[in-house]
Design an enzyme around this catalytic site. Structure first.
Site, PDB file in Angstrom:
ATOM      1  N   ILE A  88       0.903  -1.160  -0.002  1.00 23.01           N
ATOM      2  CA  ILE A  88       0.020  -0.115  -0.228  1.00 23.01           C
ATOM      3  C   ILE A  88       0.939   1.270  -0.078  1.00 23.01           C
ATOM      4  O   ILE A  88       0.482   2.325  -0.687  1.00 23.01           O
ATOM      5  CB  ILE A  88      -1.045   0.024   1.346  1.00 23.01           C
ATOM      6  CG1 ILE A  88      -2.182   1.090   1.144  1.00 23.01           C
ATOM      7  CG2 ILE A  88      -0.478   0.124   2.602  1.00 23.01           C
ATOM      8  CD1 ILE A  88      -2.807   1.210   0.028  1.00 23.01           C
ATOM      9  N   GLU A 146      -7.753  -2.020   5.417  1.00 25.21           N
ATOM     10  CA  GLU A 146      -7.724  -2.883   6.569  1.00 25.21           C
ATOM     11  C   GLU A 146      -6.743  -3.734   6.676  1.00 25.21           C
ATOM     12  O   GLU A 146      -6.204  -4.233   5.877  1.00 25.21           O
ATOM     13  CB  GLU A 146      -9.060  -3.596   6.879  1.00 25.21           C
ATOM     14  CG  GLU A 146      -9.800  -4.254   5.878  1.00 25.21           C
ATOM     15  CD  GLU A 146      -8.715  -5.640   5.250  1.00 25.21           C
ATOM     16  OE1 GLU A 146      -8.312  -5.991   6.185  1.00 25.21           O
ATOM     17  OE2 GLU A 146      -8.717  -5.572   4.180  1.00 25.21           O
ATOM     18  N   GLY A 286      -5.769  -7.015   0.456  1.00 21.74           N
ATOM     19  CA  GLY A 286      -6.388  -6.155   1.274  1.00 21.74           C
ATOM     20  C   GLY A 286      -5.399  -4.682   1.354  1.00 21.74           C
ATOM     21  O   GLY A 286      -4.978  -4.195   0.544  1.00 21.74           O
ATOM     22  N   GLU A 287      -5.326  -4.280   2.634  1.00 24.02           N
ATOM     23  CA  GLU A 287      -4.557  -3.024   3.191  1.00 24.02           C
ATOM     24  C   GLU A 287      -4.796  -1.892   2.163  1.00 24.02           C
ATOM     25  O   GLU A 287      -4.034  -1.030   2.161  1.00 24.02           O
ATOM     26  CB  GLU A 287      -3.275  -3.477   3.113  1.00 24.02           C
ATOM     27  CG  GLU A 287      -2.324  -3.830   2.080  1.00 24.02           C
ATOM     28  CD  GLU A 287      -0.969  -4.262   2.315  1.00 24.02           C
ATOM     29  OE1 GLU A 287      -0.008  -3.855   1.454  1.00 24.02           O
ATOM     30  OE2 GLU A 287      -0.769  -4.871   3.292  1.00 24.02           O
ATOM     31  N   GLY A 288      -5.826  -1.801   1.532  1.00 24.04           N
ATOM     32  CA  GLY A 288      -6.339  -0.782   0.781  1.00 24.04           C
ATOM     33  C   GLY A 288      -5.732  -0.692  -0.686  1.00 24.04           C
ATOM     34  O   GLY A 288      -5.749   0.312  -1.483  1.00 24.04           O
TER      35      GLY A 288
END
Length: 317
Positions: A88, A146, A286-288
């Site tokens: 990210i 997240e 994930g993690e944006g």
């Protein structure tokens, strides 16, 4: 609650139809520019100030063996985000988004939802408030992501509680679950659904957790107040956001789904929400990360919308 500005959107559509191209020839880029215009209330939307927020939380459900990694990995990944070493970080740098990382009481995991509620109502409100407070009021767009070991199990429970369906349809491999771990995830979600019968947004978040999911909900509500469009990430982020539709079917009208994850439940979630992801790149990190890649597409849409000449300006026609 703020609403889509149809007058501004009509002006943005008229501009699109006057640009030096056949009408509709930029396809979804045109739709995205009009979407941003209507929610920002500007005929020429802007994406100069993009904020990406990654919320992190820990989950008591990991006690059921639903993840191959220990809960300590959540804090280690938060450190990695802050040190600039995660995917990210690289994607935000390329996309031109400022990254905010918000860990939420990592030392105090939520409860195991097979044994009782994951959170108290006060804990839900506290996490939602943390999400709301993380939003930059000056942002032109908000990207949400997240991190939390065990949170794909939480996401499956939230989706199943919100939209029903077979548990097996919502549970996926997450961080790479073996068949044995998958069976434990299915058992855990099934047990949680038997134990809890929540009827609204906050009760659903309290039943299943976690803090990062509640924070995502709080951030979405705050962004709506501020007329800030939102890009959701993959399955876990979208499942959290979808809980808001229990109180208001239009709660996600200002949101885009950045990408369609290969996590099996995400396809079903997208379908039931009636939303169309910006991208489909077989991502599942994930993690944006998917939201950050989608931002690059939106920036292209806005650049064309704002920067192209009209036929009149180009002396054509």
């Amino acid at each position: 609650m703020t609403s889509f500005d149809e007058t501004v959107a009509a002006a943005a559509r008229a501009r699109q139809n006057s640009l030096t191209k056949p009408p509709g020839s930029l396809g979804r880029l045109e739709e995205l520019a009009v979407f941003l215009a209507g929610w920002q209330g500007r005929e020429r939307p802007r994406l100069d100030r993009a904020q990406a927020v990654v919320f992190a939380g820990n989950h008591g459900i990991v006690a059921q063996g639903v993840n191959p990694f220990p809960a300590e990995v959540t804090a280690l990944m938060v450190q990695n985000f802050r040190a600039g070493g995660a995917a990210i970080n690289q994607l935000c740098a390329v996309a031109g988004a400022e990254l905010t990382v918000v860990p939420l009481k990592l030392e105090t995991p939520t409860g195991d939802f097979t044994q009782g509620p994951a959170m108290t109502p006060d804990e839900v409100d506290e996490a939602m408030q943390a999400g709301a407070e993380a939003v930059d009021p000056e942002a032109d767009i908000l990207l949400l992501g997240e991190m939390g070991i065990g949170n794909s199990t939480v996401a499956a429970a939230l989706a199943a509680a919100t939209f029903d369906g077979w548990v097996e349809d919502w549970v996926g491999p997450g961080t790479g679950a073996t068949s044995e771990v998958m069976e434990r995830k299915i058992r855990a979600v099934t047990a949680g659904l038997v134990r809890h019968k929540p009827a609204d947004t906050r009760a659903t978040l309290a039943a299943f957790g976690g803090r990062e999911q509640a924070a995502i909900c709080g951030a979405i509500l705050r962004a709506r107040e501020l007329r800030i469009p939102v890009i959701l990430d993959g399955f876990i982020c979208t499942a959290a956001a979808a809980v808001l539709t229990r109180d208001d079917p239009e709660a996600l009208a200002h949101c885009l789904i950045g990408h369609e994850s290969v996590e099996p439940g995400h396809h079903r979630l997208i379908a039931v929400l009636g939303m169309r992801p910006v991208l489909s790149l077989d991502m599942r990190l994930g993690e944006g990360s998917g939201a950050a890649v989608a931002l690059m597409v939106l920036k292209g849409a806005v650049a064309c919308h704002n920067g192209m000449a009209t036929f009149a300006e180009a002396g054509i026609g």
